[in-house]
Design a protein around this motif. Structure first.
Motif, PDB file in Angstrom:
ATOM      1  N   UNK A  87      69.938  28.553  -8.387  1.00  0.00           N
ATOM      2  CA  UNK A  87      68.196  28.151  -8.498  1.00  0.00           C
ATOM      3  C   UNK A  87      67.899  27.461  -7.103  1.00  0.00           C
ATOM      4  N   UNK A  88      68.737  26.639  -6.726  1.00  0.00           N
ATOM      5  CA  UNK A  88      68.504  25.881  -5.513  1.00  0.00           C
ATOM      6  C   UNK A  88      69.725  25.953  -4.444  1.00  0.00           C
ATOM      7  N   UNK A  89      69.507  26.707  -3.372  1.00  0.00           N
ATOM      8  CA  UNK A  89      70.544  27.220  -2.511  1.00  0.00           C
ATOM      9  C   UNK A  89      70.886  26.069  -1.692  1.00  0.00           C
ATOM     10  N   UNK A  90      70.471  24.889  -1.523  1.00  0.00           N
ATOM     11  CA  UNK A  90      70.806  23.669  -0.805  1.00  0.00           C
ATOM     12  C   UNK A  90      71.928  23.030  -1.369  1.00  0.00           C
ATOM     13  N   UNK A  91      71.888  23.155  -2.504  1.00  0.00           N
ATOM     14  CA  UNK A  91      72.836  22.323  -3.252  1.00  0.00           C
ATOM     15  C   UNK A  91      74.244  23.114  -3.425  1.00  0.00           C
ATOM     16  N   UNK A  92      75.620  22.405  -2.902  1.00  0.00           N
ATOM     17  CA  UNK A  92      76.739  22.787  -3.086  1.00  0.00           C
ATOM     18  C   UNK A  92      77.663  21.738  -3.736  1.00  0.00           C
ATOM     19  N   UNK A  93      78.785  22.395  -4.080  1.00  0.00           N
ATOM     20  CA  UNK A  93      79.995  21.505  -4.350  1.00  0.00           C
ATOM     21  C   UNK A  93      81.302  22.181  -3.743  1.00  0.00           C
ATOM     22  N   UNK A  94      81.943  21.587  -3.252  1.00  0.00           N
ATOM     23  CA  UNK A  94      83.110  22.010  -2.072  1.00  0.00           C
ATOM     24  C   UNK A  94      84.391  22.329  -3.101  1.00  0.00           C
ATOM     25  N   UNK A  95      85.099  23.283  -2.742  1.00  0.00           N
ATOM     26  CA  UNK A  95      86.307  23.332  -3.504  1.00  0.00           C
ATOM     27  C   UNK A  95      87.390  22.503  -2.772  1.00  0.00           C
ATOM     28  N   UNK A  96      88.177  21.616  -3.278  1.00  0.00           N
ATOM     29  CA  UNK A  96      89.094  20.837  -2.364  1.00  0.00           C
ATOM     30  C   UNK A  96      90.513  21.584  -2.586  1.00  0.00           C
ATOM     31  N   UNK A  97      90.886  21.921  -3.414  1.00  0.00           N
ATOM     32  CA  UNK A  97      92.355  22.856  -3.457  1.00  0.00           C
ATOM     33  C   UNK A  97      92.380  23.486  -4.751  1.00  0.00           C
ATOM     34  N   UNK A  98      93.116  24.307  -4.441  1.00  0.00           N
ATOM     35  CA  UNK A  98      93.540  25.466  -5.676  1.00  0.00           C
ATOM     36  C   UNK A  98      95.039  25.146  -6.243  1.00  0.00           C
ATOM     37  N   UNK A  99      94.977  24.965  -7.506  1.00  0.00           N
ATOM     38  CA  UNK A  99      96.598  24.966  -8.107  1.00  0.00           C
ATOM     39  C   UNK A  99      96.817  25.867  -9.087  1.00  0.00           C
ATOM     40  N   UNK A 100      97.726  26.587  -8.892  1.00  0.00           N
ATOM     41  CA  UNK A 100      98.333  27.657 -10.143  1.00  0.00           C
ATOM     42  C   UNK A 100      99.234  27.024 -10.910  1.00  0.00           C
ATOM     43  N   UNK A 101      99.013  27.027 -12.196  1.00  0.00           N
ATOM     44  CA  UNK A 101      99.680  26.516 -13.238  1.00  0.00           C
ATOM     45  C   UNK A 101     100.544  27.329 -13.848  1.00  0.00           C
ATOM     46  N   UNK A 102     101.834  27.246 -14.189  1.00  0.00           N
ATOM     47  CA  UNK A 102     102.968  28.087 -14.954  1.00  0.00           C
ATOM     48  C   UNK A 102     103.210  27.416 -15.776  1.00  0.00           C
ATOM     49  N   UNK A 103     102.885  27.639 -17.325  1.00  0.00           N
ATOM     50  CA  UNK A 103     103.251  26.720 -18.519  1.00  0.00           C
ATOM     51  C   UNK A 103     104.081  27.970 -19.473  1.00  0.00           C
ATOM     52  N   UNK A 104     105.037  27.421 -20.168  1.00  0.00           N
ATOM     53  CA  UNK A 104     105.598  28.140 -21.101  1.00  0.00           C
ATOM     54  C   UNK A 104     104.810  28.723 -21.987  1.00  0.00           C
ATOM     55  N   UNK A 105     103.845  28.058 -22.834  1.00  0.00           N
ATOM     56  CA  UNK A 105     103.283  28.452 -23.811  1.00  0.00           C
ATOM     57  C   UNK A 105     101.971  29.187 -23.358  1.00  0.00           C
ATOM     58  N   UNK A 106     101.148  28.693 -22.456  1.00  0.00           N
ATOM     59  CA  UNK A 106     100.003  29.331 -21.802  1.00  0.00           C
ATOM     60  C   UNK A 106      99.921  30.238 -20.892  1.00  0.00           C
TER      61      UNK A 106
END
Lengths: 907, 207
Positions: A87-106
């Motif tokens: 809706x408003x192209x001036x607004x943004x939120x930055x990605x700080x980092x990505x973490x990949x999780x590996x869990x037994x159940x999920x």
């Protein structure tokens, strides 16, 4: 590099999602939706609708951005690491980092940590995160120079006294008496530096600083860089010393690789600009004095390769190697050693070590000389396809054949295959005697069509061409290289001998003005060099297009054996080398050997008695003596030793020297040089050529004689005699005009005064006379630190703006040179031009900054001296101070400049 | 310093002949991208990846290296201080498997058993052109104590698996090591990380 990090499992928002809303979480994971978590510092109490906005369902994938739809049905898109509201192209939120999780159940799922609530994008009252602006300014990426470090520290630490405190700690090391003969071990120095760093950090961090961890990292790096920048002059010197032999060898290799091109290294560059800009970045490495600054320089270099989109990883090393070869710097290993030894905070940072390893790998690769053998195999290449010797401009094949035969010839020369070379050259030579009418012959040939190129016809034309192509012994290719040049190039001794026996032109110059002798000297073929000199008498003195003689070339390339050969040969034929010979950069042979760090050559050159006289004080265009451009301490101490010896012997001569005598006695040129040197010793001002010319052409010899008498008087401190010559009476107040009834009065009393004043004035013109000697009377008074005399002279009409003859320095320059504050203030009082520049473009403030006279800097700046003015090296006073390691001055100037800046912005 | 309060920091180096797909493998793993063409791989020479295995945080710093033979001698500069290495060969190219064997020999000689090895048989999407037998590769890997996996950067097969397995191995080794030595004062952002007791003396070129 300083990426944001936090332990997500402790994040309130994440806990809320994972524990309190497990079903939602499970659905997101199983559907492979994207999960976003706002960073810990912004999370407060969480509502379900907010949670829903952080589960992103991929909608559409475009080339650059991916569309997402939140679980709450809001549309956003992901572009360049930012979430943007649709809706408003001036607004943004930055990605700080990505973490990949590996869990037994999920199983596996991805979580993105972002710097603000995604839901804030859809709110009406959106306020951007105030921290993000600061982030950019203080990201490590943007820190490079000492200015960056200082301003960053002052921004992050709210205490202006920190620098004084730092300097206190620094003085611990700076004041240490390190002996030159017995240099401290690196391990010891590193421990010392580490201790100082710890102290400074403890001082800053003991105060409760409410900064998050990333700022602390930035602050630590800045403080570390500040400290090391200030210690650079000491530490780098020892790094240089430790690495001197490695650098010496590397420099030889680098010179032997000068002609390497990107094709030799299998680099496919479509845009040559990327190498140029990379070279520009990397060549500046010595301007950065902190390990981090140097690191940034290497990083920027590597980054600039990334602009070349076609490059692959396999080409990264070769292109870096190529850039290093083209940089023309002399202390690569010293730089590497300095960065590696004095990196503390970032030592274990993986990107930091990756970039340093790449740099190290490039240097080690060069050092291993692997490249050397390969380039020899590719060797000299005819670069352009067009040739100047085209026999038949109508027939391109003739030209082609010409090139072919030259290539075969060059190939034989390279293999030192004398018989084949003879065959090629002598056959063509003998045929040259029978001129043939090529064009007419062409028509006689039995071709299908005069221009036919079918296989049969080709053979016929080739045959005729072969017999027609003429190649003589002095043939020049498009680089103006003769066969002799090529033979020397490849070091093919037999062929050189053979060609010499054929009376070829020994002093032929190629396109860059190099004779065969030059090539032998540069490539280090001693036997060929001697062969050319002894048997053929090559011109030992000729220069190439950069003004280098054979001696200078071999000093650049670092071939001890050739230096010795040249000098011994000159001695044996009684030829006197001019060691003061300068190339276009003003460098003499000694400058070059000293700059590239060739110990043996420097030693050998200094053992030549005349070099001390002719070259040791010579300045190049950068105003450096051989000592100034010494590659490392070891070289410097050699030169210093030679200078001390020279001074001792000069001192005895000095006693016999009298200025007047010098004026009368005609001296032979050798003696002249010698005298002149001593003269420069005494006053630290020199200019040889103009000085002599003026003396010989001077017409006003009478005035000159008086001037010399006056100068002499001042020199020995007999001011009364000097003033007597000048006809200045100190006791009587000087009152030319005040004694008149009226400035324009014509009464008898007054006209009497007028006539005397005129005669006095005539004499006083002497006061501003600058004759054959470099300086006028006022200059001499300044040099003698005689304030009283200066004052008298100034009151009696001496021109404070008068410039010295050679360097065009004003009295104010000289007072700075003498570091005499009283004099400086006096001169400022007399309204001299405070910003006048000498021949090097240095203002008095520059000189102050160069010699590190802080008091002078303050006085000058407060009297309104211009701070933003560049000398001919393009350096401002601040940069000069920085170059010479006067950091207090740098800080003072930075502060003054920012104050001035603030003022101007406020007003 | 493999372990800090923020989790494990591991250095993983990729070795193998040119054109076996080292870079594609990393790009697929870290950025989930693949391109058939030779893409701008300078960007990918150094990449990091954060993973979390059952609550254990692991930061991987992945160093890609040049495959050219002329730079082989520079290997030690790249693989020193590595915790793990992924050796990549192309299943359609017998030679590239021989190169892997050379690397294994060299790494074991220089770094001993401290380094975890994983061997990737890349380009399994080209199964029909296979020149390296499956059994041969797997028995060899077992002999030298390396994890073996068939991968394809193109189809994203086995990529996650090989990095995950290597990470598990590296964590195991790091744990064993920290058991042997009591953990020294835990380094955090506030302190300089300097080894004071044993300053490294030889910081030469091929350390």
């Amino acid at each position: 590099m300083n990426k944001y990090d936090e332990v997500l499992s402790e994040n309130k928002f994440f806990k809320c999602l994972k524990c309190d809303n497990f079903d939602l979480f499970k659905e997101a994971v199983s559907q492979k939706y994207l999960i976003c978590i706002p960073k810990a510092s912004v999370t407060s109490n969480v509502q379900l609708t907010t949670l829903l906005d952080h589960i992103l369902i991929p909608a559409q994938k475009n080339s650059n951005n991916i569309d997402y739809c939140t679980k709450n049905n809001n549309k956003i898109l992901l572009k360049e690491g930012k979430f943007i509201s649709k809706i408003n192209l001036n607004r943004c939120v930055n990605i700080l980092f990505e973490e990949t999780f590996y869990e037994e159940e999920l199983g596996k799922y991805k979580v993105l940590c972002v710097d603000d609530y995604i839901s804030s994008l859809f709110k009406d009252n959106f306020t951007p995160n105030p921290n993000s602006l600061l982030d950019i300014k203080h990201s490590l990426k943007n820190l490079r120079t000492i200015n960056d470090f200082i301003s960053c520290i002052s921004d992050l630490v709210d205490d202006s006294s920190v620098f004084d405190e730092f300097d206190k700690y620094l003085s611990d090391i700076l004041s240490m008496p390190f002996s030159k003969a017995n240099p401290p071990e690196t391990v010891y120095l590193r421990t010392l530096v580490h201790k100082v760093l710890k102290k400074t950090l403890n001082y800053v961090l003991q105060e409760e600083i409410k900064l998050d961890e990333n700022y602390i990292l930035v602050l630590t790096v800045c403080i570390e860089s500040y400290v090391l920048h200030n210690l650079h002059n000491i530490l780098f010197q020892y790094s240089g010393l430790e690495m001197s032999s490695k650098d010496e060898k590397l420099n030889r290799i680098l010179h032997s690789l000068k002609e390497v091109t990107e094709t030799d290294l299998n680099v496919h560059v479509t845009n040559i600009n990327c190498i140029l800009s990379a070279r520009y970045e990397l060549a500046a490495i010595n301007n950065f004095k902190s390990p981090f600054g140097k690191f940034q320089c290497i990083k920027k270099t590597i980054d600039s390769f990334k602009t070349e989109s076609k490059l692959t990883l396999d080409e990264l090393l070769p292109i870096l190697v190529l850039t290093i070869i083209k940089c023309n710097l002399s202390n690569w290993f010293a730089n590497l050693n300095f960065i590696q030894t004095y990196s503390f905070t970032l030592e274990s940072n993986s990107e930091y070590s990756f970039i340093l390893s790449t740099f190290e790998a490039a240097l080690v690769f060069l050092f291993s000389e692997e490249l050397n053998e390969q380039t020899v195999s590719s060797g000299y290449v005819l670069t352009s396809k067009e040739s100047s010797f085209c026999l038949d401009t109508f027939n391109p094949r003739a030209h082609h054949y010409g090139n072919e035969i030259i290539h075969t010839l060059y190939d034989y020369i390279k293999k030192d295959n004398l018989e084949s070379v003879k065959r090629v050259l002598e056959v063509t030579e003998s045929e040259k005697l029978v001129p043939k009418n090529f064009v007419s012959q062409k028509y006689e040939l039995n071709l299908c069509h005069p221009l036919c190129v079918c296989n049969e016809c080709k053979q016929i034309t080739q045959k005729s061409l072969k017999s027609d192509f003429v190649l003589d012994f002095n043939h020049k290719d498009e680089n103006l290289m003769t066969p002799l040049h090529i033979a020397v190039w490849y070091g093919s001794l037999n062929i050189v001998e053979y060609l010499m026996s054929k009376n070829v032109n020994l002093n032929a110059k190629n396109i860059v003005g190099m004779t065969p002798l030059h090539i032998a000297a540069y490539k280090g073929y001693q036997t060929i060099l001697l062969l050319l000199l002894l048997n053929a008498g090559c011109d030992i003195d000729s220069t190439d297009s950069t003004g280098n003689t054979a001696l200078q070339l071999t000093c650049t390339a670092g071939h001890d054996s050739c230096v010795k050969a040249l000098i011994f040969y000159a001695e044996s034929i009684g030829y006197k080398f001019n060691f003061g010979e300068k190339n276009i950069n003003g460098d003499t042979a000694l400058h070059l050997a000293s700059f590239w760090g060739y110990m043996n050559i420097v030693k050998f050159l200094l053992s030549q008695p005349r070099i001390v006289i002719e070259s040791i004080r010579t300045k190049n265009l950068k105003n450096q003596t051989p000592l100034d451009c010494a590659h490392n301490e070891a070289v410097a101490s050699l030169i210093e030793g030679a200078m001390e010896n020279a001074e001792e012997s000069a001192h005895t001569d000095l006693l016999l020297l009298n200025l007047e005598e010098r004026n009368i006695v005609k001296i032979d040129p050798e003696q002249k040089l010698h005298d002149e040197d001593i003269y420069t010793n005494t006053y630290d001002l020199e200019h040889r050529d103009t000085h002599f010319e003026v003396r010989e052409n001077s017409s006003d010899s009478e005035v000159n004689n008086i001037l010399i008498k006056i100068l002499n008087a001042i020199k020995v401190g007999d001011n009364r005699l000097a003033l007597f010559y000048l006809d200045i009476n100190v006791n009587e107040p000087n009152s030319n005009e005040s004694s008149k009834c009226h400035p324009l009065c014509q009464c008898t009393d007054c006209s009497n005064i007028d006539t005397t004043t005129i005669s006095v004035n005539k004499k006083k013109s002497l006061i501003n006379f600058i004759g054959e000697e470099n300086y006028g009377i006022l200059h001499m008074a300044v040099l003698k630190d005689d304030i009283e005399l200066c004052q008298i002279l100034l009151q009696n009409g001496a021109n404070p703006q008068a410039l010295t003859k050679s360097e065009r320095r004003s009295c104010i320059h000289l007072s700075v040179q003498r570091e005499n504050i009283e004099l400086l203030k006096l001169l400022i009082k007399f309204n001299v031009d405070i910003n006048c520049a000498d021949t090097m473009g240095n203002t008095p403030l520059h000189l102050c900054c160069i010699c590190g006279w802080k008091e002078g800097v303050i006085t000058l700046v407060e009297s309104g001296a211009e701070v933003n003015i560049n000398n001919k090296d393009g350096s401002s006073p601040k940069e000069e101070a920085d170059k010479n390691g006067h950091f207090e001055i740098v800080r003072y100037l930075v502060r003054k400049m920012s104050e001035a800046h603030k003022k101007s912005t406020f007003s | 310093m493999a372990f800090s309060n923020r989790g494990y920091n591991f250095k993983v180096v990729l070795l193998g002949e040119g054109c076996v797909g080292k870079t594609s493998l990393v790009l697929r793993y870290v950025e989930d991208k693949f391109s058939d063409k030779h893409i701008s791989t300078l960007q990918a020479s150094f990449l990091t990846k954060r993973i979390n295995i059952d609550g254990q945080r692991v930061n991987l710093a992945i160093w890609d290296t040049a495959g050219q033979e002329r730079f082989h001698a520079l290997g030690p500069i790249y693989y020193r201080d590595s915790h793990g290495a992924i050796l990549v060969y192309d299943i359609t190219d017998e030679d590239s498997f021989q190169k892997v064997k050379n690397w294994v020999r060299e790494l074991r000689k220089m770094l001993g058993n401290d380094i975890c090895l994983a061997i990737a048989g890349n380009k399994v999407d080209l199964e029909k052109d296979r020149h390296v037998s499956k059994e041969l590769a797997e028995t060899y890997s077992e002999e030298v104590g390396a994890f073996h996996c068939f991968t394809s950067a193109k189809t994203d097969e086995g990529v996650d698996e090989i990095f995950l397995n290597l990470s598990n191995q590296m964590m195991k080794i790091a744990l064993e090591k920290s058991d042997e030595k009591p953990i020294s004062s835990s380094p955090n952002g506030r302190n300089l990380q300097v080894v004071e007791d044993e300053p490294q003396t030889s910081r030469g070129c091929c350390g």
